[in-house]
Design an enzyme around this catalytic site. Sequence first.
Site, PDB file in Angstrom:
ATOM      1  N   CYS A   1      52.673 124.063 -14.106  1.00 23.26           N
ATOM      2  CA  CYS A   1      52.644 122.949 -13.162  1.00 23.26           C
ATOM      3  C   CYS A   1      51.345 122.891 -12.360  1.00 23.26           C
ATOM      4  O   CYS A   1      51.022 121.843 -11.793  1.00 23.26           O
ATOM      5  CB  CYS A   1      53.826 123.050 -12.207  1.00 23.26           C
ATOM      6  SG  CYS A   1      55.443 122.909 -13.014  1.00 23.26           S
TER       7      CYS A   1
ATOM      8  N   PRO B   1      55.409 117.522  -7.196  1.00 17.90           N
ATOM      9  CA  PRO B   1      56.843 117.326  -6.968  1.00 17.90           C
ATOM     10  C   PRO B   1      57.684 118.303  -7.777  1.00 17.90           C
ATOM     11  O   PRO B   1      58.337 117.947  -8.762  1.00 17.90           O
ATOM     12  CB  PRO B   1      57.066 115.869  -7.398  1.00 17.90           C
ATOM     13  CG  PRO B   1      56.026 115.613  -8.431  1.00 17.90           C
ATOM     14  CD  PRO B   1      54.841 116.454  -8.044  1.00 17.90           C
TER      15      PRO B   1
ATOM     16  N   GLY C   1      60.378 119.925  -7.067  1.00 18.21           N
ATOM     17  CA  GLY C   1      61.812 119.939  -6.833  1.00 18.21           C
ATOM     18  C   GLY C   1      62.060 119.866  -5.335  1.00 18.21           C
ATOM     19  O   GLY C   1      61.143 120.069  -4.525  1.00 18.21           O
TER      20      GLY C   1
END
Length: 349
Positions: free
Chosen positions: A139, A276, A278
């Site tokens: 990520c 983003p 979570g």
Amino acid sequence: MTNLLSVAPLLPAYRYSQGEITQPLVDSLSRNEKTSAVIRRIHGATGVDYRSLVMHLDAYRKINDFTHANQLFREHGLPLALAATRQALDDAGVEPTDIDYLFFTTVTGVGAPSLDVELAQALGFRSDVKRIPSFGLGCAAGAAGIARVNDLLRGDPGALAALVSLELCSLTIQWDNASMANIVGTGLFGDGASALIFAGADRAEQPIASVLGSRSALYPESLETIGWNIGTFGLRLMLTPAVPELIHRHLADDIDALLSEHGLARSDVNEWIAHPGGPRVLQAFTDSLELAPGDLATSWDVLADSGNLSSSAVLHVLARHSTKPAGHLGVLFALGPGVSVEMVLLEWR
């Protein structure tokens, strides 16, 4: 100073509500009503309303092994990456033959040669284009890609670079794994791509924003917090509840260190462009940085609209910030395996 010329986010064609995705997973993963209730509860708490997938939902049940999933990654991923890159080139007003560097990142498919070879050849990039394929940053790779492109173009200010992120998280589905990590992952991650075009400081193209600087951090004793367990079964999600704690312990100091290098403080930042990851991750970002409730609204919106797109997610957030007043300052940041964090300081033009 590296200039950002365009950002082109792209989602695949098959769009489903969270409930439409949850039900077949309940049917396949649950062994009893208790497990079914857990899956529904966790999927309902992810903050995700919709996700876009590269295949019809029924097709995922036919994925039988890692070889098949990886073949599907190349089959469906290349058209998506091509479309995003074409859009970014068009928006920047440059030709494929103008590109000097191609930074490509994914953590959801593997290959040697990597997919960027087919991408470059299909688009007509020059044969001497300098390719930098990346795997493993997860990520954090979208933010890391911007930072590394900035590093490259600072040393080659007359050059142009493309950053392409492609993540097909849906193809990593593990139908036989009812672990909590897999239940969370199947409720959180979606598919998407992004392409960005950058120009070195000596170029004349009109930028959206400029990269003022970047900073990286690698957190100790967090190796097994986020990532993949990789085996014959494919890419199996490794995810623990320790991520928010790491954010609370380290992130504010790291962001402050980046800002202080430029004589700035958090109060000088107009735009916060957060991965983003979570709800718990976004809330930890907000609490750690002492942000106002609405400061990460765009990140929450992207999470709701498309889920966590791994490396591409923060680039989709950036795309929604593309029209801001000149002089606005922004910090873009994302966490990934390591645990590592990548931070970028931007100024809008």
